[in-house]
Design a protein around this motif. Structure first.
Motif, PDB file in Angstrom:
ATOM      1  N   ILE A  71      -3.969 -37.353  13.726  1.00  0.00           N
ATOM      2  CA  ILE A  71      -2.928 -37.796  12.392  1.00  0.00           C
ATOM      3  C   ILE A  71      -2.496 -36.685  12.349  1.00  0.00           C
ATOM      4  O   ILE A  71      -1.205 -36.628  11.570  1.00  0.00           O
ATOM      5  N   ALA A  72      -2.737 -35.221  12.200  1.00  0.00           N
ATOM      6  CA  ALA A  72      -1.995 -34.313  11.793  1.00  0.00           C
ATOM      7  C   ALA A  72      -1.032 -33.593  12.332  1.00  0.00           C
ATOM      8  O   ALA A  72       0.453 -33.280  11.751  1.00  0.00           O
ATOM      9  N   LEU A  73      -0.758 -34.649  13.799  1.00  0.00           N
ATOM     10  CA  LEU A  73       0.265 -34.487  14.265  1.00  0.00           C
ATOM     11  C   LEU A  73       1.809 -35.142  13.880  1.00  0.00           C
ATOM     12  O   LEU A  73       2.242 -35.505  14.424  1.00  0.00           O
ATOM     13  N   PHE A  74       0.888 -37.086  13.231  1.00  0.00           N
ATOM     14  CA  PHE A  74       1.872 -37.643  13.427  1.00  0.00           C
ATOM     15  C   PHE A  74       2.451 -37.412  12.112  1.00  0.00           C
ATOM     16  O   PHE A  74       3.819 -36.862  11.681  1.00  0.00           O
ATOM     17  N   VAL A  75       1.865 -36.293  10.911  1.00  0.00           N
ATOM     18  CA  VAL A  75       2.191 -36.005   9.374  1.00  0.00           C
ATOM     19  C   VAL A  75       3.058 -34.508   9.750  1.00  0.00           C
ATOM     20  O   VAL A  75       4.507 -34.698   9.168  1.00  0.00           O
ATOM     21  N   VAL A  76       3.429 -33.904  10.553  1.00  0.00           N
ATOM     22  CA  VAL A  76       4.122 -32.728  11.418  1.00  0.00           C
ATOM     23  C   VAL A  76       5.320 -33.596  11.468  1.00  0.00           C
ATOM     24  O   VAL A  76       6.583 -33.112  11.283  1.00  0.00           O
ATOM     25  N   VAL A  77       5.132 -34.197  13.274  1.00  0.00           N
ATOM     26  CA  VAL A  77       6.539 -35.181  12.634  1.00  0.00           C
ATOM     27  C   VAL A  77       6.969 -35.987  12.223  1.00  0.00           C
ATOM     28  O   VAL A  77       8.178 -35.964  12.225  1.00  0.00           O
ATOM     29  N   ILE A  78       6.873 -36.556  11.070  1.00  0.00           N
ATOM     30  CA  ILE A  78       6.778 -36.878   9.764  1.00  0.00           C
ATOM     31  C   ILE A  78       8.086 -36.561   8.686  1.00  0.00           C
ATOM     32  O   ILE A  78       9.190 -36.105   8.097  1.00  0.00           O
ATOM     33  N   MET A  79       7.046 -34.734   9.308  1.00  0.00           N
ATOM     34  CA  MET A  79       8.516 -33.807   7.762  1.00  0.00           C
ATOM     35  C   MET A  79       9.237 -33.354   8.679  1.00  0.00           C
ATOM     36  O   MET A  79       9.874 -33.058   8.282  1.00  0.00           O
ATOM     37  N   LEU A  80       8.923 -33.144   9.956  1.00  0.00           N
ATOM     38  CA  LEU A  80       9.980 -32.990  10.818  1.00  0.00           C
ATOM     39  C   LEU A  80      11.092 -33.789  10.895  1.00  0.00           C
ATOM     40  O   LEU A  80      12.419 -33.054  10.001  1.00  0.00           O
ATOM     41  N   ALA A  81      10.568 -35.101  10.879  1.00  0.00           N
ATOM     42  CA  ALA A  81      12.119 -36.080  11.166  1.00  0.00           C
ATOM     43  C   ALA A  81      12.484 -35.808   9.149  1.00  0.00           C
ATOM     44  O   ALA A  81      13.524 -36.876   8.929  1.00  0.00           O
ATOM     45  N   TYR A  82      11.801 -35.889   8.286  1.00  0.00           N
ATOM     46  CA  TYR A  82      12.302 -35.549   6.356  1.00  0.00           C
ATOM     47  C   TYR A  82      13.256 -34.598   6.400  1.00  0.00           C
ATOM     48  O   TYR A  82      14.223 -34.455   5.789  1.00  0.00           O
ATOM     49  N   SER A  83      12.872 -33.085   7.191  1.00  0.00           N
ATOM     50  CA  SER A  83      13.667 -32.097   6.842  1.00  0.00           C
ATOM     51  C   SER A  83      15.023 -32.672   7.124  1.00  0.00           C
ATOM     52  O   SER A  83      16.198 -31.904   7.184  1.00  0.00           O
ATOM     53  N   TYR A  84      14.665 -33.517   9.071  1.00  0.00           N
ATOM     54  CA  TYR A  84      16.349 -33.388   8.789  1.00  0.00           C
ATOM     55  C   TYR A  84      17.381 -34.409   8.614  1.00  0.00           C
ATOM     56  O   TYR A  84      18.664 -33.713   8.161  1.00  0.00           O
ATOM     57  N   ALA A  85      16.422 -35.580   8.144  1.00  0.00           N
ATOM     58  CA  ALA A  85      17.399 -36.027   7.550  1.00  0.00           C
ATOM     59  C   ALA A  85      17.318 -36.588   6.072  1.00  0.00           C
ATOM     60  O   ALA A  85      17.910 -37.664   5.490  1.00  0.00           O
ATOM     61  N   GLY A  86      16.304 -36.228   5.294  1.00  0.00           N
ATOM     62  CA  GLY A  86      15.969 -35.851   4.023  1.00  0.00           C
ATOM     63  C   GLY A  86      17.698 -35.741   2.774  1.00  0.00           C
ATOM     64  O   GLY A  86      17.779 -36.638   1.697  1.00  0.00           O
ATOM     65  N   ASP A  87      18.060 -34.837   3.863  1.00  0.00           N
ATOM     66  CA  ASP A  87      19.605 -34.012   2.642  1.00  0.00           C
ATOM     67  C   ASP A  87      20.377 -35.215   3.183  1.00  0.00           C
ATOM     68  O   ASP A  87      20.835 -35.921   1.620  1.00  0.00           O
ATOM     69  N   LYS A  88      20.324 -36.226   3.875  1.00  0.00           N
ATOM     70  CA  LYS A  88      21.135 -36.910   4.022  1.00  0.00           C
ATOM     71  C   LYS A  88      20.821 -38.555   3.144  1.00  0.00           C
ATOM     72  O   LYS A  88      21.598 -39.048   2.535  1.00  0.00           O
ATOM     73  N   LEU A  89      19.572 -38.458   2.987  1.00  0.00           N
ATOM     74  CA  LEU A  89      19.418 -39.948   3.203  1.00  0.00           C
ATOM     75  C   LEU A  89      19.212 -39.422   0.599  1.00  0.00           C
ATOM     76  O   LEU A  89      19.816 -40.337   0.137  1.00  0.00           O
ATOM     77  N   ALA A  90      18.798 -38.057   0.782  1.00  0.00           N
ATOM     78  CA  ALA A  90      19.044 -38.436  -0.857  1.00  0.00           C
ATOM     79  C   ALA A  90      21.144 -38.238  -0.816  1.00  0.00           C
ATOM     80  O   ALA A  90      21.388 -37.841  -2.308  1.00  0.00           O
ATOM     81  N   GLY A  91      21.528 -37.589  -0.162  1.00  0.00           N
ATOM     82  CA  GLY A  91      23.204 -37.728  -1.161  1.00  0.00           C
ATOM     83  C   GLY A  91      24.091 -36.674  -1.000  1.00  0.00           C
ATOM     84  O   GLY A  91      24.648 -36.843  -1.357  1.00  0.00           O
ATOM     85  N   PHE A  92      23.128 -35.992  -0.831  1.00  0.00           N
ATOM     86  CA  PHE A  92      24.074 -34.320  -0.944  1.00  0.00           C
ATOM     87  C   PHE A  92      24.255 -33.340   0.320  1.00  0.00           C
ATOM     88  O   PHE A  92      22.645 -33.900   1.043  1.00  0.00           O
ATOM     89  N   LYS A  93      24.008 -32.267   1.076  1.00  0.00           N
ATOM     90  CA  LYS A  93      24.174 -31.521   1.771  1.00  0.00           C
ATOM     91  C   LYS A  93      23.618 -30.081   1.410  1.00  0.00           C
ATOM     92  O   LYS A  93      24.253 -29.560   0.602  1.00  0.00           O
ATOM     93  N   THR A  94      22.960 -29.751   2.147  1.00  0.00           N
ATOM     94  CA  THR A  94      22.069 -28.613   2.018  1.00  0.00           C
ATOM     95  C   THR A  94      23.384 -27.178   3.147  1.00  0.00           C
ATOM     96  O   THR A  94      23.152 -27.953   3.875  1.00  0.00           O
ATOM     97  N   VAL A  95      23.430 -25.832   2.299  1.00  0.00           N
ATOM     98  CA  VAL A  95      24.176 -25.615   3.092  1.00  0.00           C
ATOM     99  C   VAL A  95      23.904 -23.807   3.168  1.00  0.00           C
ATOM    100  O   VAL A  95      23.672 -23.665   2.319  1.00  0.00           O
ATOM    101  N   GLY A  96      24.254 -23.081   4.682  1.00  0.00           N
ATOM    102  CA  GLY A  96      23.780 -22.034   4.698  1.00  0.00           C
ATOM    103  C   GLY A  96      24.953 -21.546   4.446  1.00  0.00           C
ATOM    104  O   GLY A  96      25.744 -21.571   3.790  1.00  0.00           O
ATOM    105  N   THR A  97      24.813 -19.422   3.694  1.00  0.00           N
ATOM    106  CA  THR A  97      25.627 -18.837   3.262  1.00  0.00           C
ATOM    107  C   THR A  97      26.853 -18.628   3.518  1.00  0.00           C
ATOM    108  O   THR A  97      28.421 -18.687   3.382  1.00  0.00           O
TER     109      THR A  97
END
Length: 149
Positions: free
Chosen positions: A14-40
């Motif tokens: 279950i912990a592994l599944f949650v971590v995989v979901i969190m990683l996937a969201y951190s990668y694709a979350g901004d794309k789904l949100a409609g804005f871009k997160t940028v570095g300096t």
């Protein structure tokens, strides 16, 4: 055998599944949100290309230092002050706060209101300062009087 192991280590899977979901969201979350997160680096390019810079910190935080000619509208007030933003909703906007959390919520609000080129500064002004990039500071009334004399 694997099924038995899975049953015995259910919490681990279950912990592994949650971590995989969190990683996937951190990668694709901004794309789904409609804005871009940028570095300096990307934020600097946007600033140099005359993006509209929006500081969503409190007025007190803003006085401690800000990026370029940023407009300061607190994240709590943004919904009522959208008229102060560019009327052209395709204008690139760079949004930042202290660490990136409040500006992320504001970036989401802007995209929901039709802005198409919204960029959130990852790490906020803290990351900007850590990269050694310049910040402006408001002069105190005392210093403004000295300069006039």
């Amino acid at each position: 055998m694997f099924i038995e192991f899975m049953q015995e280590q259910m919490l681990l899977f279950i912990a592994l599944f949650v971590v995989v979901i969190m990683l996937a969201y951190s990668y694709a979350g901004d794309k789904l949100a409609g804005f871009k997160t940028v570095g300096t680096d990307e934020a600097t390019r946007l600033y140099n290309d005359d993006a509209f810079v929006l500081d969503v910190r409190t007025a007190g935080e803003y006085r401690d230092g800000y990026i370029g000619n940023a407009l300061n509208i607190s994240s709590n007030e943004i919904a009522g002050k959208l008229d102060q933003l560019p009327s052209d909703k395709d204008t690139p906007i760079l949004v930042y706060c202290l660490s990136g959390a409040r500006s992320s919520r504001v970036a989401m609000t802007l995209t929901k209101n039709g802005y198409t080129s919204v960029n959130n500064l990852r790490g906020g002004i803290t990351a900007w300062k850590a990269a050694g990039l310049p910040v402006g500071r408001e002069r105190s009334k005392k210093n403004k009087k000295k300069q006039k004399q």
